[in-house]
Design an enzyme around this catalytic site. Structure first.
Site, PDB file in Angstrom:
ATOM      1  N   CYS A  33     -11.167   2.449  -0.868  1.00  0.00           N
ATOM      2  CA  CYS A  33      -9.813   2.822  -0.466  1.00  0.00           C
ATOM      3  C   CYS A  33      -9.513   2.013   0.794  1.00  0.00           C
ATOM      4  O   CYS A  33     -10.369   1.947   1.695  1.00  0.00           O
ATOM      5  CB  CYS A  33      -9.728   4.320  -0.169  1.00  0.00           C
ATOM      6  SG  CYS A  33      -8.172   4.821   0.598  1.00  0.00           S
ATOM      7  N   THR A  34      -8.346   1.394   0.841  1.00  0.00           N
ATOM      8  CA  THR A  34      -8.086   0.492   1.962  1.00  0.00           C
ATOM      9  C   THR A  34      -7.886   1.232   3.292  1.00  0.00           C
ATOM     10  O   THR A  34      -7.829   0.597   4.337  1.00  0.00           O
ATOM     11  CB  THR A  34      -6.874  -0.411   1.670  1.00  0.00           C
ATOM     12  OG1 THR A  34      -5.771   0.396   1.228  1.00  0.00           O
ATOM     13  CG2 THR A  34      -7.210  -1.425   0.603  1.00  0.00           C
ATOM     14  N   CYS A  54      -4.178  -1.494  -2.362  1.00  0.00           N
ATOM     15  CA  CYS A  54      -4.292  -0.056  -2.591  1.00  0.00           C
ATOM     16  C   CYS A  54      -5.140   0.110  -3.844  1.00  0.00           C
ATOM     17  O   CYS A  54      -4.726  -0.304  -4.935  1.00  0.00           O
ATOM     18  CB  CYS A  54      -2.880   0.510  -2.813  1.00  0.00           C
ATOM     19  SG  CYS A  54      -2.862   2.250  -3.251  1.00  0.00           S
ATOM     20  N   ASN A  55      -6.329   0.680  -3.665  1.00  0.00           N
ATOM     21  CA  ASN A  55      -7.218   0.854  -4.815  1.00  0.00           C
ATOM     22  C   ASN A  55      -6.639   1.823  -5.821  1.00  0.00           C
ATOM     23  O   ASN A  55      -6.853   1.692  -7.018  1.00  0.00           O
ATOM     24  CB  ASN A  55      -8.573   1.382  -4.352  1.00  0.00           C
ATOM     25  CG  ASN A  55      -9.316   0.356  -3.548  1.00  0.00           C
ATOM     26  OD1 ASN A  55     -10.083  -0.423  -4.091  1.00  0.00           O
ATOM     27  ND2 ASN A  55      -9.068   0.312  -2.252  1.00  0.00           N
ATOM     28  N   ASP A  61       0.861  -1.197   0.000  1.00  0.00           N
ATOM     29  CA  ASP A  61       0.000   0.000   0.000  1.00  0.00           C
ATOM     30  C   ASP A  61       0.887   1.233   0.000  1.00  0.00           C
ATOM     31  O   ASP A  61       2.066   1.171   0.371  1.00  0.00           O
ATOM     32  CB  ASP A  61      -0.941   0.038   1.213  1.00  0.00           C
ATOM     33  CG  ASP A  61      -1.912   1.232   1.152  1.00  0.00           C
ATOM     34  OD1 ASP A  61      -2.444   1.524   0.067  1.00  0.00           O
ATOM     35  OD2 ASP A  61      -2.111   1.899   2.186  1.00  0.00           O
ATOM     36  N   GLY A  99      -3.244   9.158  -3.903  1.00  0.00           N
ATOM     37  CA  GLY A  99      -4.542   9.539  -4.473  1.00  0.00           C
ATOM     38  C   GLY A  99      -4.578  10.887  -5.143  1.00  0.00           C
ATOM     39  O   GLY A  99      -5.521  11.192  -5.861  1.00  0.00           O
TER      40      GLY A  99
HETATM   41  N1  DGL Z   1      -5.142   3.174   0.631  1.00  0.00           N
HETATM   42  C1  DGL Z   1      -4.973   3.482  -0.740  1.00  0.00           C
HETATM   43  C2  DGL Z   1      -6.167   3.137  -1.579  1.00  0.00           C
HETATM   44  O1  DGL Z   1      -6.745   2.084  -1.330  1.00  0.00           O
HETATM   45  C3  DGL Z   1      -4.207   4.696  -1.134  1.00  0.00           C
HETATM   46  C4  DGL Z   1      -4.532   5.986  -0.565  1.00  0.00           C
HETATM   47  C5  DGL Z   1      -3.599   7.057  -1.058  1.00  0.00           C
HETATM   48  O2  DGL Z   1      -2.377   6.838  -1.010  1.00  0.00           O
HETATM   49  O3  DGL Z   1      -4.087   8.097  -1.490  1.00  0.00           O
HETATM   50  O4  DGL Z   1      -6.533   3.829  -2.492  1.00  0.00           O
END
Ligand code: DGL
Length: 270
Positions: free
Chosen positions: A194-195, A70-71, A7, A40
């Site tokens: 988002c995780t 990580c989405n 992630d 993001g």
């Molecule tokens: N937790 C991540 C996701 O699932 C990334 C968040 C990020 O870095 O902006 O999108």
């Protein structure tokens, strides 16, 4: 036989927690790119370069299979990685598909044509990069027809969570839910895309109301990984040790991770 979990920061720990409960005998190597979080708000090229560098570090740690927990990386980089970057003996899996299979009531690997499903109005909460990629809508269109998706880019939430600022994170979640409800007053389901967001699940559920079914990824990803490893036991890599790697300051990241998962986590420098 280690498996890598990647992630941009701490959010993937929600997935790590679920996969290690489901598969207690598998060593997991977690990699948080905390020096570069959040992803993001970055462009696709930047996300691709950061994600591939991180995944290479997980190959070096003895993982042949890496879950992009990580989405944002799954949405902005995964397809390009699979098409033009991935060595033939390695695998990288994203976190979107298990979620969409659950939403569309499909079994793993069901490739039948898209069909009507029960939910018609779906709210998607995700980072700005995930929302602008439209990857969720693209994957959904392969599986379901007639589903209206309203997406809300949740600016600021990841930073607030990474900073441990729960009050700000809660206020931001409520305002993003209100913004979405102005465009879609009665969603039947909400996707936490988002995780990081499972940590705010209660706030999302309270703001959305009890009638909205909230889908969150960690458990869905854990059961689909279990299924995948049964079918591909050879994808357990050579690594034998669980560990936590970060590009950030290991002490600071360990403190936040311990607060985040409410158990002691010790990161080491990647
Ligand atoms: N937790 C991540 C996701 O699932 C990334 C968040 C990020 O870095 O902006 O999108």
């Amino acid at each position: 036989m280690a498996v890598g979990i990647f992630d941009s920061g701490l959010g993937g720990l929600t997935v790590l927690d679920a996969v290690s409960k489901r598969l207690p005998d598998v060593p997991f190597v977690y990699f948080g790119d905390n020096a570069h979080t959040p992803y993001g708000v970055r462009d696709a090229e930047d996300i691709f370069n950061l994600t591939t560098a991180s995944v290479e570090r997980l190959w070096d740690a003895g993982c042949d299979l890496v879950i992009l927990a990580c989405n944002t990386a799954s949405a902005a980089a995964l397809r390009r990685m699979q098409e033009s970057w991935l060595p033939p003996e390695k695998r990288v899996l994203g976190v979107f598909v298990p979620l969409i299979e659950a939403l569309t009531e499909r079994k793993w690997g069901d490739n039948s044509p898209p069909r009507e499903v029960e939910v018609k109005h779906v709210a998607l909460f995700a980072t700005p990069a995930t929302v602008s990629s439209r990857a969720f809508q693209r994957e959904l269109a392969f599986r379901a027809i007639g589903v209206d998706v309203e997406a809300q880019p949740c600016g600021g939430v990841v930073d607030a969570i990474e900073d441990g600022d729960e009050i700000l994170a809660e206020a931001l979640v409520r305002s993003h839910v209100e913004a979405l409800q102005r465009r879609m007053p009665d969603p039947e389901a909400a996707i936490l895309g988002c995780t990081h967001y499972p940590l705010m699940e209660e706030t999302f559920q309270a703001a959305l109301g009890a009638d909205v079914r909230v889908f969150s990824q960690a458990k869905l990803v854990a059961s689909s990984l279990d299924d995948y490893l049964k079918r591909h036991p050879e994808m357990r890599g050579a690594g034998t040790q669980s560990m936590f790697l970060t590009t950030g300051d290991p002490q600071a990241v360990s403190n936040k991770a311990t607060q985040f998962l409410r158990r002691k986590i010790t990161f080491q420098a990647a």
